[in-house]
Design an enzyme around this catalytic site. Structure first.
Site: not given
Ligand SMILES: Cc1ncc(COP(=O)(O)O)c(C=O)c1O
Length: 405
Positions: A199, A201-203
């Site tokens: 997603h 907002v992930k790394h």
């Protein structure tokens, strides 16, 4: 009680000047020209889904985390569902998990017709407490689902030992923890299956996307089949073999990740180490600067881990403040700091309360922490000035609301 306020320290919530002119989000993707070029290249190619980029991304990802196999999915949630299927969860089964997570961790158990059982968390890391798991193991228990909350690995060794002793499968939800290390080992190479999310907002991001890593060939086979309708081969394999014939051998879904997403994922993966280094730098600066802010408790880090810092979850020492978390949250938002609360414990959501008669009080450590939690912005693209704005705003708001006995 309260000292006279200097003009610049008047809270924005009370008509003062906000610390920043524009809202700093709590998370945000980083997309550069290389990412865009990689996606465009796929768009101009013959395969935009289930083509060569899928295998390439899976191999590079498995290599990065140190696992034998990586199976991509259309989201972290789909990947969790795939892992629940591969673990053999079904009606009548139970899986023990943590309440301090996004609801998808527990929902994947429900998708398979099994029952999630919530064990309480450790008071320092807010990860599943291995000492709490034992009392929930019954003859119906089939799996344990720890979560690496905020990017801090769960205490995996005792969890794996318990699983081993009781014949259980460990599905680690590492949607926060790509690149984290536990006792010198990379997350993704330790549990029976480890689940990641891409997603934004992930790394790393693929728009939407997910992955399951495993060292077990049979689990990898079941995961691949499940994400492709329960069919035992994919379109590219059939084309390569000049065949049309396929068999659906179990009930699966279309949970495939596209070549477009995988090209983006491959390009993002190349920048993961730089992303992680920046997150660790931000966490270190926060920890150093916020050490003496009244009533603020920074997140704990155990000595044997290297967290990936998806979130920076601080806690408020509420008795030291003259207002509650809601007021602090609102005051920081009006200062244009995109704080967040992660998470309301899953068993307290209305769906879980109604379906399983939870009333609150079942997981006291998680429930108490929830009342105190406030996450500060944490993402790769944050500037040094953004960090100082966050620190300035937190200090301004908490110093104002601190109890001065
Ligand atoms: C702990 C955890 N598990 C699972 C998920 C689900 O991932 P996705 O949004 O890719 O479906 C998330 C996403 O936020 C998450 O934070």
């Amino acid at each position: 009680m309260r000292k006279v306020q200097k003009a610049e320290s008047v809270l924005a919530a009370q008509g003062g000047q906000p610390v920043r002119a524009r809202l700093l989000p709590y998370g945000h993707q980083s997309i550069d020209e290389d990412d865009i070029r990689a996606v465009v290249e796929v768009l101009r190619s013959d395969w935009i889904t289930t083509g060569p980029k899928v295998a390439e991304f899976e191999e590079a990802f498995a290599d990065y985390v140190g696992a034998r196999y990586a199976v991509s999915f259309s989201s972290g949630t789909a990947a969790l569902h795939g892992a629940a299927f591969a673990a053999g969860l079904g009606p009548g089964d139970e899986a023990i998990t943590t309440p301090m997570t996004f609801c998808a961790t527990a929902n994947c158990v429900l998708y398979q017709g099994a029952r999630p059982v919530f064990a309480d968390v450790c008071s320092d890391t807010l990860n599943l407490n291995p000492d709490e798991i034992g009392r929930w193991i019954t003859s119906h228990t089939k799996a344990i689902l720890p979560v690496d909350y905020a990017g801090h690995p769960a205490d995996l060794d005792p969890i794996l030992e318990l699983a081993d002793r009781n014949g259980l499968v460990v599905i680690e939800d590492a949607c926060h923890a790509l690149g984290a290390e536990y006792k010198g080992r990379r997350v993704g190479s330790i549990s029976h299956m480890t689940v990641f999310s891409f997603h934004p907002v992930k790394h790393i991001t693929t728009g939407e996307g997910g992955m399951v890593t495993t060292n077990d060939a049979e689990l990898a086979r079941r995961l691949r089949m499940f994400r492709n309708h329960g069919i035992d081969s994919d379109a590219r394999q059939r084309q390569a073999q000049g065949q049309w014939y396929y068999e659906m051998v179990s009930l699966g879904y279309n949970y495939r990740l596209t070549d477009i997403g995988c090209a983006l994922g491959l390009s993002q993966l190349r920048k993961l180490d730089a992303n992680l280094a920046r997150r660790r730098q931000i966490a270190a600066r926060y920890a150093d600067a916020l050490r003496n802010v009244p009533a603020l408790i920074p997140p704990a880090v155990r000595p044997d881990v290297n967290p990936a810092w998806h979130l920076y979850p601080t806690r408020l020492d509420l008795p030291k403040l003259c207002v509650g978390r809601a007021e602090i949250f609102r005051a920081l938002r009006v200062e244009n700091i995109g704080v967040n609360v992660r998470y309301m414990p899953v068993h307290l959501h209305p769906y879980y309360r109604e379906r399983f008669s939870y009333q609150g009080g079942e997981c006291p450590v998680a429930e108490r922490a929830y009342e105190q939690l406030i996450s500060l912005p944490m993402f790769h693209g944050i500037t040094d000035q953004d960090i100082e704005d966050v620190i300035g705003a937190v200090r301004k708001v908490l110093e104002y609301y601190a109890r001065h006995e």
